[in-house]
Write an enzyme that holds these catalytic residues in place. Structure first.
Site, PDB file in Angstrom:
ATOM      1  N   HIS A  87      22.612  -5.176 -36.590  1.00 60.73           N
ATOM      2  CA  HIS A  87      22.119  -4.597 -37.847  1.00 60.73           C
ATOM      3  C   HIS A  87      20.603  -4.707 -37.991  1.00 60.73           C
ATOM      4  CE1 HIS A  87      23.325  -3.943 -42.321  1.00 60.73           C
ATOM      5  NE2 HIS A  87      22.065  -3.600 -42.178  1.00 60.73           N
ATOM      6  N   ASN A 118      19.096  -7.245 -50.494  1.00 62.01           N
ATOM      7  CA  ASN A 118      20.398  -6.757 -50.935  1.00 62.01           C
ATOM      8  C   ASN A 118      21.373  -6.814 -49.765  1.00 62.01           C
ATOM      9  OD1 ASN A 118      22.503  -5.577 -52.228  1.00 62.01           O
ATOM     10  ND2 ASN A 118      21.662  -3.502 -52.227  1.00 62.01           N
ATOM     11  N   ASP A 123      19.753  -7.910 -40.255  1.00 60.11           N
ATOM     12  CA  ASP A 123      19.436  -6.949 -41.322  1.00 60.11           C
ATOM     13  C   ASP A 123      17.910  -6.833 -41.449  1.00 60.11           C
ATOM     14  OD1 ASP A 123      19.614  -5.086 -43.348  1.00 60.11           O
ATOM     15  OD2 ASP A 123      20.505  -6.428 -44.828  1.00 60.11           O
ATOM     16  N   HIS A 163       9.102  -3.846 -44.675  1.00 57.07           N
ATOM     17  CA  HIS A 163       8.427  -3.126 -45.761  1.00 57.07           C
ATOM     18  C   HIS A 163       6.947  -3.472 -45.709  1.00 57.07           C
ATOM     19  CE1 HIS A 163      12.037  -1.632 -47.648  1.00 57.07           C
ATOM     20  NE2 HIS A 163      12.569  -2.840 -47.657  1.00 57.07           N
TER      21      HIS A 163
HETATM   22 ZN   LIG Z   1      23.297  -2.992 -46.237  1.00 59.22          ZN
END
Ligand SMILES: [Zn+2]
Length: 440
Positions: A70, A288, A315, A319
């Protein structure tokens, strides 16, 4: 011929290492013999092979290259945050040789051409095996099923609308049925947006105290439960992304015991950090799913320990600094994680007594590879020589300079972590090494 970091020969030995295999760390010194990108042989002892140079890596752990199910590499559309090339550099620095990219780019990866685009960028960079996922729905809008078959044929390894949930249970059910026929998993970003509303951190003591709208656990629990029941009904493989609540862990544990084809991943920040980190309104702790309560953090770690959660996935969500300097409620969700993942695992799970080192390494290697059904995450004779050298006791401080991502939004800046990736090899080729690799 001499071995040097600058010039890696086509055939070489790595000797004096502790081999991490099958959840164990070898007690005796071992070796790896690499020839033309493949494993020629691997085992205990210190062999010498006529004319083949050896790297004496005494004391280091040699493990299969890490696999991340991910990551967000932002290309195309948001190259100021990350590209496939810069993300691959960060991956290599974190010990990863394979990453699975999410389709929430701009435009999204929702057709075969876009899948091929991401694969091509990965091959171009050459630092990491970049495996794309495709979107479940056209434009990630949650309305019409995307062309899953064509994307699978082009090389998509899973389907997900990650970044957003699939609100329609009917659409999710159809996606699971098609994915089952194609033999690939559906990855769910389990969130009920009608419960979450404009929440920006975990709903609890700290959201109340800070006056920020909360994201209730029930949002994740309810969505996890729905998608597991749809997978059960359709006999399909569901992979639950970034598990963060004790409720989700319990739901997944029960479903696995009942024989549902469900796998799951957890991020380093969810097994290490609590919602109190948001107390200074720093958007570096806004993600999140959000950082939750101590019992959730413990449940995620326990889930990794007992196999309820199959693997660790970063994840990795880059940014720009400008975005992460916005006020907490305005800033985007997400943190980077590739460069720090292994060290966070050692520091919080191994040192914290939750997992031993061998099991931790499995969470980065054979277990994520098994989720994807790919012959990776192991070192076997004749197989690809993807491997890492690890200094598991070495401490280092996370600084902006220690990060290779185009972005710097790490939740671990300033922390001293234990466990360092010394060097990463993809198909026998060096993709990363510490500035001054002190071996042994
Ligand atoms: Zn997600």
């Amino acid at each position: 011929m001499e071995w040097s970091w600058q010039r890696i020969p086509a055939e070489y030995l790595v000797t004096g290492v502790k081999l991490a295999q099958g959840g164990k760390i070898g007690a005796r010194k071992g070796f790896l013999h690499v020839k033309k990108g493949r494993v020629e042989s691997i085992g205990a002892g210190t062999p010498t092979v006529e004319g083949v140079p050896a790297l004496a890596a005494d004391g280091l752990v040699l493990a299969p290259g890490f696999v991340d199910t991910h990551v967000h590499f932002r290309e195309p559309g948001q190259e100021e945050k990350e590209t496939v090339a810069s993300g691959s550099r960060a991956a290599a620095a974190g010990g990863f040789t394979t990453v699975v990219t999410m389709p929430n780019t701009d435009p999204p990866i929702d057709n075969a051409g876009m899948v091929r685009y991401v694969i091509d960028r990965g091959v171009e960079s050459g630092l990491c095996r970049v495996l794309p996922t495709g979107a479940i729905s056209v434009g990630r809008k949650g309305e019409t099923l995307a062309e899953l078959g064509a994307m699978a044929e082009a090389g998509a390894v899973a389907f997900t609308d990650d970044g957003s949930p699939v609100a329609s249970g009917k659409l999710m059910s159809n996606a699971l049925k098609y994915a089952r026929l194609l033999g690939v998993p559906i990855m769910t970003h389990a969130e009920d947006l009608t419960i979450v509303g404009d929440g920006c951190m975990h709903a609890g003591y700290w959201s109340t105290r800070l006056g920020l709208p909360g994201m209730a656990r029930a949002s994740e629990d309810a969505a996890t439960f729905r998608d597991i029941e749809l997978a059960r009904a359709g006999g399909a493989h569901l992979h639950v992304a970034h598990v963060s609540t004790r409720g989700s862990v319990a739901i997944i544990r029960r479903a696995k015991a009942e024989g549902v084809r469900v796998t799951a991943e957890a991020t380093p920040h969810h097994f290490s950090l609590e919602h109190s980190r948001c107390r200074d309104y720093s958007p570096l702790f806004k993600m999140n799913p959000p950082l939750r309560e101590p019992e959730d953090v413990a449940a995620v770690a326990d889930g990794l320990a007992d196999g309820t959660i199959d693997c660790i996935a970063t994840d990795h969500a880059p940014h720009t600094a400008t975005e992460k300097e916005l006020q907490f409620d305005q800033a985007p969700f997400g943190v980077i994680g590739l460069e720090t993942a292994f060290a966070v695992g050692v520091t919080y799970l191994v040192e914290g007594g939750k997992l031993d080192l061998g099991r931790l390494i499995q969470c980065f290697t054979e277990r994520p590879a098994a989720v994807l059904g790919l012959p990776l995450g192991r070192l076997e004779e004749g197989g690809e020589a993807d491997f890492v050298l690890l200094a598991t006791d070495r401490e280092w401080v996370v600084t902006p300079a220690s990060l290779r991502s185009r972005s710097r939004n790490s939740a671990f800046l300033g922390e001293t972590l234990k466990g360092q990736v010394v060097a990463t090899f993809l198909r026998g080729r060096l993709t990363w090494h510490q500035e001054e690799p002190s071996l042994g």
